[in-house]
Design a protein around this motif. Structure first.
Motif: not given
Length: 330
Positions: A4-6, A259-260, A268-270, A311-312
């Motif tokens: 969440a911070f990232a 961090i992510l 999630t990063v994408t 990214t499905e």
């Protein structure tokens, strides 16, 4: 808590970075080289102190491989920033760079001999159509805005075409760098912080060739109006303040993404990065009142729907929901 911070760092850092970059580019469109140099210098110094341990820590990946990666990374960064000097508006700049999936897929097929599902090809087609619509409508705006004369209009259009060519080249080069990184990480393991340091430190001598342009813009920055920095109470030329904030927010953005990548799945990063680009785009249009027609909105919608399809996200969200329901029953 850390993910969440990232996410907060990515949205706060990357979105505000785009704002300060546009503030710089609007005043001095050719300032890309001094911006790139400042970003590289800041991250290189930070990495030298905390990652390389003042040069005492040996790199896990041999320097010769970093030399290849650095050449590509330096070229992409310089070309992307210089494109703003070629009649490329910031919204188009952001939309065009969102087409990295296309470049990744094309080079993945050619170099890595990858094969994809029909669903993936459909998503890439949507992204391609979206970018084409936005690019075509931006071309019409460039020619219509240059109404001072036929020659001026044609020259402006040629500069815009050169800018599109620069963005296309940077897109393909960035995708090639990603494939090269992927093969390196498979061989030597992931060393993201180390790669971040060497990617910014090794290219610094290359800025010697851009020294004249950097110096000229430093002089122009010195001549800008004074700005009273809040809290500190010191008056500095406003362009230097914009540059400082751009460098700091760039660092915050990169740290958030780092961090992510260590805390979350690549999906999630994408998704986070895609949503961040969308928020940046909306803010740029509303705050800076950049010209954006209904066709631009349609193209943007195609780009982001295509990215989410690639990214499905829906399939993964569905499977996650099913898993949570199964866990609840147990």
């Amino acid at each position: 808590m850390r993910p969440a911070f990232a996410v907060g760092l990515v949205f706060a850092g990357c979105c505000s970075n785009v704002i300060f970059l546009e503030l710089l580019a609007r005043k001095h469109p050719g300032c890309g080289n001094i911006v790139t140099f400042a970003q590289f210098l800041f991250i290189a110094v930070e990495g030298f102190l905390f990652e390389a341990d003042l040069g005492r820590k040996r790199p896990a990946i041999p320097i010769r491989y970093y030399a290849v990666m650095v050449t590509m990374f330096f070229t992409v960064s310089v070309v992307n920033n210089y494109a703003l000097n070629l009649n490329i508006a910031m919204p188009l700049h952001m939309i065009f760079r969102s087409g990295s999936l296309i470049a990744n897929m094309i080079l993945g097929i050619i170099i890595l001999k990858k094969r994809y599902s029909v669903f993936k090809y459909t998503s890439i087609a949507l992204v391609s159509v979206g970018i084409f619509i936005c690019t075509f409508m931006s071309a019409k705006q460039v020619t219509s805005q240059s109404s001072s004369g036929e020659n001026d209009g044609f020259q402006a259009f040629l500069r815009w075409l050169l800018g599109i060519g620069a963005l296309t080249f940077a897109l393909l080069m960035s995708a090639r760098m990603g494939i090269f990184q992927e093969t390196l990480y498979k061989q030597f393991g992931k060393h993201s912080k180390e790669a971040l340091f060497y990617n910014h430190a090794l290219p610094l001598p290359g800025f010697i060739f851009l020294a004249s342009d950097i110096y000229d813009h430093a002089v122009l920055f010195n001549k800008s109006e004074l700005y009273q920095v809040p809290v500190v109470g010191v008056a500095v030329p406003i362009m230097w303040f914009y540059l400082l904030m751009n460098v700091i927010t760039q660092y915050v953005c990169i740290r958030g993404v780092f961090i992510l990548t260590t805390e979350c799945a690549s999906l999630t990063v994408t998704l986070v990065v895609t949503l961040r680009k969308f928020v940046s785009l909306i803010f740029s249009i509303l705050y800076f009142q950049n010209p954006f027609t209904l066709w631009h909105w349609l193209g943007t919608l195609f780009v982001f729907i295509g990215t989410l399809m690639y990214t499905e996200v829906w399939n993964n969200l569905g499977s996650t929901k099913s898993q949570l329901q199964k866990d609840k029953k147990n």
